[in-house]
Design a protein around this motif. Structure first.
Motif, PDB file in Angstrom:
ATOM      1  N   GLU A  66       0.826  -1.212   0.000  1.00 39.60           N
ATOM      2  CA  GLU A  66       0.000   0.000   0.000  1.00 39.60           C
ATOM      3  C   GLU A  66       0.858   1.259   0.000  1.00 39.60           C
ATOM      4  OE1 GLU A  66      -3.176   2.381   2.868  1.00 39.60           O
ATOM      5  OE2 GLU A  66      -2.603   0.312   3.343  1.00 39.60           O
ATOM      6  N   LEU A  67       1.923   1.268   0.804  1.00 37.07           N
ATOM      7  CA  LEU A  67       2.724   2.477   0.955  1.00 37.07           C
ATOM      8  C   LEU A  67       3.536   2.796  -0.296  1.00 37.07           C
ATOM      9  CD1 LEU A  67       3.679   4.789   2.752  1.00 37.07           C
ATOM     10  CD2 LEU A  67       5.494   3.287   3.592  1.00 37.07           C
ATOM     11  N   VAL A  68       3.987   1.789  -0.999  1.00 34.11           N
ATOM     12  CA  VAL A  68       4.843   2.013  -2.171  1.00 34.11           C
ATOM     13  C   VAL A  68       4.173   2.936  -3.183  1.00 34.11           C
ATOM     14  CG1 VAL A  68       5.740   0.847  -4.233  1.00 34.11           C
ATOM     15  CG2 VAL A  68       6.314  -0.010  -1.982  1.00 34.11           C
ATOM     16  N   THR A  69       2.852   2.930  -3.248  1.00 31.62           N
ATOM     17  CA  THR A  69       2.156   3.745  -4.242  1.00 31.62           C
ATOM     18  C   THR A  69       2.313   5.239  -3.998  1.00 31.62           C
ATOM     19  OG1 THR A  69       0.073   3.665  -2.990  1.00 31.62           O
ATOM     20  CG2 THR A  69       0.453   1.925  -4.628  1.00 31.62           C
ATOM     21  N   ASP A  70       2.571   5.665  -2.756  1.00 33.64           N
ATOM     22  CA  ASP A  70       2.778   7.096  -2.503  1.00 33.64           C
ATOM     23  C   ASP A  70       4.064   7.349  -1.724  1.00 33.64           C
ATOM     24  OD1 ASP A  70       1.052   5.789  -0.596  1.00 33.64           O
ATOM     25  OD2 ASP A  70       0.911   7.643   0.490  1.00 33.64           O
ATOM     26  N   ILE A  71       5.079   6.524  -1.948  1.00 39.48           N
ATOM     27  CA  ILE A  71       6.341   6.644  -1.229  1.00 39.48           C
ATOM     28  C   ILE A  71       7.024   7.976  -1.507  1.00 39.48           C
ATOM     29  CG2 ILE A  71       7.797   5.549  -2.998  1.00 39.48           C
ATOM     30  CD1 ILE A  71       9.183   4.019  -0.729  1.00 39.48           C
ATOM     31  N   GLY A  72       6.820   8.532  -2.699  1.00 36.79           N
ATOM     32  CA  GLY A  72       7.470   9.763  -3.081  1.00 36.79           C
ATOM     33  C   GLY A  72       6.940  11.000  -2.378  1.00 36.79           C
ATOM     34  N   ARG A  73       5.860  10.858  -1.628  1.00 32.56           N
ATOM     35  CA  ARG A  73       5.311  12.014  -0.910  1.00 32.56           C
ATOM     36  C   ARG A  73       6.082  12.296   0.377  1.00 32.56           C
ATOM     37  NH1 ARG A  73      -0.871  10.970  -0.009  1.00 32.56           N
ATOM     38  NH2 ARG A  73      -0.881  13.237   0.390  1.00 32.56           N
TER      39      ARG A  73
END
Length: 251
Positions: free
Chosen positions: A101-108
């Motif tokens: 789940e987290l990998v999808t918005d890791i860049g934030r």
């Protein structure tokens, strides 16, 4: 956290031995480790952004973060890294589920390493290595770059854990792990985007100084029968222990 040493032995009587130093600006307000409610977890708290650097729940699920310096010095991010341990505990998810789940918005988030634990498993991933990997049995160290990057103080941490694990396993918090205040030679220092003066200061395992330094240390021991011990010490700018809190329970 800023420096972590881990002895991971899934088949041993004490599968996990972990020690971590937290380095931070001394003026940044923080609360020491305490039990939170809804959901129940043990964690300190950054009183500026509201997050934490390490959190563990009664079942032994835990998460900790370090920042990454190379490639991220001077950059800002949308979200605070301190949210990440809380997000894992609050999710109630398995490591695999949370990671996916987290990998999808890791860049934030700003550049970070994250170590996740649950009974029988350890997993590391980072902004630079989002795919991550399950931690293999053995002694490991993590600082402000990738897993087991051989910076001088992480290499020293691995040797210390090899030499002192037997003492630490017995609950001896005086085991000589992550205590060194020695600054390493310039030729051994990494180049992370900071000045040479700052690289020198940050090369010590335990950083002393009036403005920035090692403010706390966390010890975590897990026994195969499910008993868990967590200790946290607070330190002065001279490296003197100001307080020590102890927690233990069976999951």
């Amino acid at each position: 956290m800023c420096l972590v040493a881990v002895n991971w032995r899934p088949a041993a009587d004490y599968p996990l031995l972990l020690i971590a130093n937290r380095d931070e600006f001394r003026e940044r307000p923080a609360a020491p480790m305490h039990w939170w409610q809804k959901p129940e977890m043990l964690a300190g708290q950054d009183l500026r952004a509201g997050g934490t650097w390490f959190a563990i729940d009664p079942q032994g699920r835990f998460a900790m973060v370090t920042n990454i310096r190379p490639g991220y010095v001077g950059k800002t991010a949308e979200l605070s890294r301190g949210e990440l341990p809380l997000r894992f505990i609050e999710s109630g998810a398995s490591i695999s589920e949370f990671h996916a789940e987290l990998v999808t918005d890791i860049g934030r988030y700003g550049g970070f390493n994250m170590l996740l634990g649950e009974p029988g498993a350890l997993f590391w991933f980072s902004s630079d290595h989002p795919e991550g990997s399950w931690v293999r049995p053995g002694i490991h160290a993590l600082c402000n770059d990738a897993w087991n990057t051989p910076w001088p103080k992480t290499s020293l941490a691995i040797e210390q854990m090899k030499d002192e694990s037997a003492r630490f396993e017995l609950g001896d918090l005086s085991a000589d792990i992550l205590n060194s205040t020695v600054q390493f030679s310039d030729v051994l220092l990494p180049e992370t985007g900071l000045s040479l003066e700052k690289e020198r200061m940050l090369s010590a395992q335990m950083i002393l100084g009036p403005d920035y330094g090692t403010r706390s240390r966390t010890w975590l021991r897990m026994r195969a029968d499910g008993h868990i011990w967590v200790n946290e010490a607070q330190y002065s700018e001279q490296g003197e222990q100001l307080s020590l809190k102890s927690f233990d329970w069976s999951r």
